[in-house]
Design an enzyme around this catalytic site. Structure first.
Site: not given
Ligand code: FAD
Length: 294
Positions: A111, A109, A213, A51, A17
Site C-alpha cells: 500500500d 508492491r 468493518q 499493511a 492471515e
Molecule cells: P502489483 O502486483 O505490483 O500490482 C499493482 C498495480 O500495478 C496493479 O494495477 C497492476 O496491474 C500493476 N502492475 C503489476 N505489475 C506490473 C507490470 N509489470 N507493469 C505494469 N503494471 C504492473 N499491503 C501491505 O502493505 N502489506 C501487506 O501485508 C499486504 N498483504 C496483502 C495480501 C493480499 C492477499 C492482498 C490481495 C493484498 C495485500 N496488500 C498488502 C495490499 C497490496 O499491497 C496492495 O493492494 C497494493 O496496492 C498492490 O500490491 P500487489 O502486490 O498486488 O501489486
C-alpha cells in the site's frame, strides 16, 4: 515446508492471515490470537507486512512468522512489500527470514503510504518476486491477485496481463483480495485460465461481523456488495449480535460454495479474531476433509 507442495498434495488448502497491530504496545494481541488458534486444522498462516501504508511494526513480521513456525509448528507465509524499502533493506529482511527458517514469502508492491518519503525498491510485485528468486532459491514466492481488478489498473484484462508477469517471475500460488460475490471469483478463474495462468489460487475471505468493518473494508478494497449481502446488512446492521451471527453464516455459505466449485484454497482474513476464525473453521472443517479425502 514449501507451501507450493501443500498445493500439490491437497485438493483444497485452508489458511489464515494475521497482522501485527499498528500500535506498538498492542503487539501482544497477535500473540494471543496465535495462542487462540492453536490446534485448529490450518495448513499455513500468513503475516502481513506494514499493511495499511504504515511502516510501524514491519520488524514484527519476521518475528511473528518465526513464532508461528517454532512455537505452533504451522508453516508461516511472511508478507514482504517493495514500497517503503530499499533493495538493501529487502535483502536484510530476506536474510532474517532465512535465519528464522521462514521459507515462504508473499511478494507484494504494498500500500502506498499516506505521507512521508517514498522509498521503493521495485515498482511492481513481479520485480520483487523475481528479485527474491534470484536472491536465494531457498524461498518459495507467492503473490496477490484481484478478482475485480486492482484499483490502479486500467481494466481487469490489463491487470490480468500484469498478473501473468508475476506468475512468469516464479510465483507458485496466488491469494485473492477479499470478495463477497463468488460468481465474480469464478468468472475471474475462467479469465485466468484463458490467460494461461494456472497456478493455484486461494480465495481470500473476510468474515464481516461488525458494522464498522463494512464501510472501512469496502472503502479500502472496493469489493462489490451482492444483494444477498446488502439485505443482511440492511436488516441486521443495527443489531451487533444478529450481524455477528449473519456475517458468520454468510462466510460459511461462501466457503461452502467455493469448495464445492473446486477452489484450490481458502485464505481467511481473520482480523486477529479468534472466535470468528474458530467458528468458521469448525463449521467448514468437514468440507476440507471431504475434498481432501482425509
Ligand atoms: P502489483 O502486483 O505490483 O500490482 C499493482 C498495480 O500495478 C496493479 O494495477 C497492476 O496491474 C500493476 N502492475 C503489476 N505489475 C506490473 C507490470 N509489470 N507493469 C505494469 N503494471 C504492473 N499491503 C501491505 O502493505 N502489506 C501487506 O501485508 C499486504 N498483504 C496483502 C495480501 C493480499 C492477499 C492482498 C490481495 C493484498 C495485500 N496488500 C498488502 C495490499 C497490496 O499491497 C496492495 O493492494 C497494493 O496496492 C498492490 O500490491 P500487489 O502486490 O498486488 O501489486
Amino acid at each position: 515446508m514449501n507451501i507450493a507442495n501443500l498445493y500439490k498434495n491437497k485438493t483444497t488448502v485452508y489458511s489464515m492471515e494475521v497482522f501485527p497491530p499498528k500500535k506498538t504496545g498492542a503487539v501482544e494481541t497477535v500473540y494471543n490470537t496465535l495462542y487462540g488458534l492453536r490446534g485448529l486444522p490450518i495448513d499455513y498462516i500468513s503475516v502481513t507486512y506494514g499493511a495499511g501504508g504504515t511502516d510501524s511494526q514491519k520488524d514484527k513480521t519476521v518475528e511473528i512468522a518465526s513464532l508461528i513456525k517454532k512455537e505452533y509448528g504451522i508453516e508461516p507465509l511472511s508478507h514482504l512489500t517493495c514500497v517503503g524499502s530499499t533493495v538493501e533493506e529487502i535483502d536484510t529482511t530476506l536474510k532474517h527470514l532465512k535465519d528464522a527458517g521462514v521459507q515462504n514469502i508473499l511478494a507484494l508492491r504494498g500500500d502506498m503510504p499516506a505521507e512521508g518519503e517514498l522509498k521503493m525498491a521495485f515498482p511492481h510485485a513481479s520485480d520483487l518476486a523475481a528479485h527474491i528468486r534470484d536472491y536465494d532459491s531457498y524461498f518459495n514466492v507467492a503473490g496477490a491477485c484481484y478478482p475485480e481488478g486492482h484499483v490502479d489498473a486500467e481494466s481487469l484484462d490489463a491487470d490480468i496481463e500484469n498478473l501473468k508477469k508475476k506468475v512468469d517471475a516464479g510465483v507458485t500460488h496466488l491469494t485473492t483480495q477479499l470478495f463477497f460475490d463468488n460468481d465474480i471469483f469464478f468468472r475471474f478463474m475462467d479469465k485466468l485460465d484463458k490467460a494461461g495462468i494456472n497456478v493455484p489460487v486461494a480465495a481470500g475471505i473476510m468474515p464481516i461481523v461488525k458494522k464498522t468493518q463494512i464501510e472501512r473494508t469496502v472503502a479500502m478494497c472496493g469489493a462489490s456488495i451482492p444483494s444477498k449481502f446488502s439485505r443482511l446488512i440492511g436488516k441486521y446492521g443495527d443489531s451487533p449480535e444478529a450481524l455477528y451471527s449473519a456475517g458468520l453464516s454468510y462466510t460459511i455459505d461462501q466457503i461452502t460454495d467455493l469448495v464445492a466449485g473446486g477452489v484450490r484454497g481458502i485464505h481467511l482474513y481473520t482480523m486477529n479474531n479468534v472466535d470468528v476464525a474458530t467458528k468458521v473453521t469448525e463449521a467448514t472443517e468437514s468440507l476440507f476433509k471431504s475434498v481432501n479425502k482425509i
